[in-house]
Design a protein around this motif. Structure first.
Motif, PDB file in Angstrom:
ATOM      1  N   UNK A  21       0.915  -1.294   0.065  1.00 31.09           N
ATOM      2  CA  UNK A  21      -0.276  -0.015  -0.092  1.00 31.09           C
ATOM      3  C   UNK A  21       0.646   1.140   0.119  1.00 31.09           C
ATOM      4  N   UNK A  22       0.280   2.428   0.437  1.00 33.85           N
ATOM      5  CA  UNK A  22       0.793   3.493   0.317  1.00 33.85           C
ATOM      6  C   UNK A  22       1.487   3.986   1.489  1.00 33.85           C
ATOM      7  N   UNK A  23       2.668   4.892   1.575  1.00 33.82           N
ATOM      8  CA  UNK A  23       3.163   5.207   2.900  1.00 33.82           C
ATOM      9  C   UNK A  23       2.106   5.893   3.804  1.00 33.82           C
ATOM     10  N   UNK A  24       2.613   5.997   4.853  1.00 36.91           N
ATOM     11  CA  UNK A  24       1.729   6.927   5.937  1.00 36.91           C
ATOM     12  C   UNK A  24       1.619   8.219   5.753  1.00 36.91           C
ATOM     13  N   UNK A  25       0.546   8.974   5.851  1.00 36.74           N
ATOM     14  CA  UNK A  25       0.467  10.329   5.380  1.00 36.74           C
ATOM     15  C   UNK A  25       1.111  11.302   6.205  1.00 36.74           C
ATOM     16  N   UNK A  26       1.489  12.341   6.085  1.00 39.44           N
ATOM     17  CA  UNK A  26       1.968  13.433   6.910  1.00 39.44           C
ATOM     18  C   UNK A  26       0.910  13.781   8.126  1.00 39.44           C
ATOM     19  N   UNK A  27      -0.258  13.852   7.526  1.00 40.34           N
ATOM     20  CA  UNK A  27      -1.467  14.175   8.552  1.00 40.34           C
ATOM     21  C   UNK A  27      -1.583  13.224   9.658  1.00 40.34           C
ATOM     22  N   UNK A  28      -1.518  11.892   9.114  1.00 43.12           N
ATOM     23  CA  UNK A  28      -2.012  10.775  10.159  1.00 43.12           C
ATOM     24  C   UNK A  28      -0.582  10.797  11.161  1.00 43.12           C
ATOM     25  N   UNK A  29       0.492  10.800  10.531  1.00 40.59           N
ATOM     26  CA  UNK A  29       1.747  10.810  11.607  1.00 40.59           C
ATOM     27  C   UNK A  29       1.666  11.961  12.400  1.00 40.59           C
ATOM     28  N   UNK A  30       1.234  13.309  11.876  1.00 39.58           N
ATOM     29  CA  UNK A  30       1.151  14.317  12.724  1.00 39.58           C
ATOM     30  C   UNK A  30      -0.012  14.054  13.776  1.00 39.58           C
TER      31      UNK A  30
END
Length: 53
Positions: A21-30
């Motif tokens: 799948x896709x890498x984790x989003x910056x929003x999710x990590x934030x």
């Protein structure tokens, strides 16, 4: 040894690059780590200084 929040973000993001799948989003990590999204962008965009050259 305890990781800093920045190290945890970077390690989690890198692990997501290798997974399906896709890498984790910056929003999710934030949101997960309680760090500003601009700071997340700086963390994952910074060159890796932890490995010896």
């Amino acid at each position: 040894m305890e990781q800093t929040p920045e190290e945890a973000v970077l390690n989690e993001y890198r692990a997501s690059l290798d997974g399906p799948g896709r890498p984790l989003s910056q929003r999710y990590l934030a949101e997960k780590h309680g760090i500003d999204r601009r700071k997340i962008k700086q963390i994952i965009a910074a060159p890796d200084h932890s490995t010896p050259s």
